[in-house]
Design a protein around this motif. Sequence first.
Motif, PDB file in Angstrom:
ATOM      1  N   LYS A   1      -9.619 -18.653  -7.284  1.00 60.09           N
ATOM      2  CA  LYS A   1     -10.668 -17.640  -7.204  1.00 60.09           C
ATOM      3  C   LYS A   1     -11.035 -17.267  -8.632  1.00 60.09           C
ATOM      4  CE  LYS A   1      -8.690 -15.554  -3.055  1.00 60.09           C
ATOM      5  NZ  LYS A   1      -7.891 -14.440  -2.586  1.00 60.09           N
TER       6      LYS A   1
ATOM      7  N   THR B   1     -12.155 -11.142  -5.884  1.00 60.27           N
ATOM      8  CA  THR B   1     -12.531 -10.878  -4.486  1.00 60.27           C
ATOM      9  C   THR B   1     -11.805  -9.648  -3.938  1.00 60.27           C
ATOM     10  OG1 THR B   1     -10.797 -12.300  -3.546  1.00 60.27           O
ATOM     11  CG2 THR B   1     -12.898 -13.366  -4.087  1.00 60.27           C
ATOM     12  N   ASN B   2     -10.949  -9.025  -4.754  1.00 59.34           N
ATOM     13  CA  ASN B   2     -10.125  -7.901  -4.299  1.00 59.34           C
ATOM     14  C   ASN B   2     -10.709  -6.564  -4.785  1.00 59.34           C
ATOM     15  OD1 ASN B   2      -8.143  -5.872  -4.068  1.00 59.34           O
ATOM     16  ND2 ASN B   2      -6.505  -7.378  -4.118  1.00 59.34           N
TER      17      ASN B   2
ATOM     18  N   LEU C   1     -11.540 -14.838 -11.877  1.00 58.95           N
ATOM     19  CA  LEU C   1     -10.737 -13.773 -12.451  1.00 58.95           C
ATOM     20  C   LEU C   1     -11.675 -12.748 -13.075  1.00 58.95           C
ATOM     21  CD1 LEU C   1      -7.732 -13.123 -13.167  1.00 58.95           C
ATOM     22  CD2 LEU C   1      -8.101 -14.380 -15.293  1.00 58.95           C
TER      23      LEU C   1
ATOM     24  N   LEU D   1      -5.023 -19.574  -8.908  1.00 54.90           N
ATOM     25  CA  LEU D   1      -5.507 -18.485  -8.060  1.00 54.90           C
ATOM     26  C   LEU D   1      -6.541 -19.005  -7.052  1.00 54.90           C
ATOM     27  CD1 LEU D   1      -5.462 -15.378  -7.606  1.00 54.90           C
ATOM     28  CD2 LEU D   1      -7.267 -15.198  -9.330  1.00 54.90           C
TER      29      LEU D   1
ATOM     30  N   CYS E   1      -8.167  -9.127 -12.673  1.00 55.22           N
ATOM     31  CA  CYS E   1      -7.615  -9.157 -11.320  1.00 55.22           C
ATOM     32  C   CYS E   1      -8.408 -10.197 -10.531  1.00 55.22           C
ATOM     33  CB  CYS E   1      -7.714  -7.783 -10.653  1.00 55.22           C
ATOM     34  SG  CYS E   1      -9.404  -7.247 -10.307  1.00 55.22           S
ATOM     35  N   ASP E   2      -8.051 -10.351  -9.285  1.00 54.99           N
ATOM     36  CA  ASP E   2      -8.747 -11.242  -8.355  1.00 54.99           C
ATOM     37  C   ASP E   2     -10.163 -10.692  -8.135  1.00 54.99           C
ATOM     38  OD1 ASP E   2      -9.796 -12.334  -5.983  1.00 54.99           O
ATOM     39  OD2 ASP E   2      -7.932 -12.102  -4.856  1.00 54.99           O
TER      40      ASP E   2
ATOM     41  N   ILE F   1      -1.339 -10.726  -9.514  1.00 55.27           N
ATOM     42  CA  ILE F   1      -2.727 -10.723  -9.019  1.00 55.27           C
ATOM     43  C   ILE F   1      -2.764 -10.936  -7.506  1.00 55.27           C
ATOM     44  CG2 ILE F   1      -4.898 -12.014  -9.081  1.00 55.27           C
ATOM     45  CD1 ILE F   1      -4.383 -12.374 -12.096  1.00 55.27           C
ATOM     46  N   GLN F   2      -1.954 -11.858  -7.019  1.00 59.66           N
ATOM     47  CA  GLN F   2      -1.934 -12.104  -5.573  1.00 59.66           C
ATOM     48  C   GLN F   2      -1.434 -10.893  -4.799  1.00 59.66           C
ATOM     49  OE1 GLN F   2       0.357 -15.767  -5.647  1.00 59.66           O
ATOM     50  NE2 GLN F   2      -1.470 -16.980  -5.220  1.00 59.66           N
TER      51      GLN F   2
END
Length: 188
Positions: free
Chosen positions: A126, A34-35, A128, A124, A31-32, A13-14
């Motif tokens: 953040k 914020t991505n 998910l 994370l 996934c993240d 994920i990172q």
Amino acid sequence: MLKDEVNKALKVIQDGGIILYPTDTIWGIGCDATNTEAIKKIYALKQREESKSMIILLDTDNKLQSYVQDVPEIAYNLIEYAENPLTLVMPGAKNISPALISSDGSVGMRVAKHDFCQQLIQRLRKPLVSTSANISGQPSPANFSEVSDEIIQGVDYVVDLEQHDTSVKKPSTIMRLNPDGGFEFLRR
């Protein structure tokens, strides 16, 4: 075992990847949150219109205010007393990718009560993304054995937990919550 899987999923994920993972409801693709690039990979894999938003998972309800402008007080009671996993759709989404925010500014959030999800989200730091592990328009998988090869091959990592669990899981209940505390069920 759990810690190893959290570490492996966290690295993927990172690095901007997407994972297939067990949740307190059905298997999800995540996934993240914020991505935006990673979120677009999920939309492409699911062959889903980007106008159909996906939900985010949090590890604790005290993070709600980090991602929504005004959390109605009733949200905390609903989460605490819900007998089944509950997704709350609230207006005023913030601090997440615009690709996850509905045209009306809302976002669906669930506090995951699942060890893997909670540990991954804590690490994370953040939210998910969570969306059912199926091609858009096909039935949601009740367990891992029902996840299609197309999805399994389309993600960057498949979490090696609960794959042999054949119990039938259901998606969460979804409620739209307004700032005044009014609500409506979108899925029971």
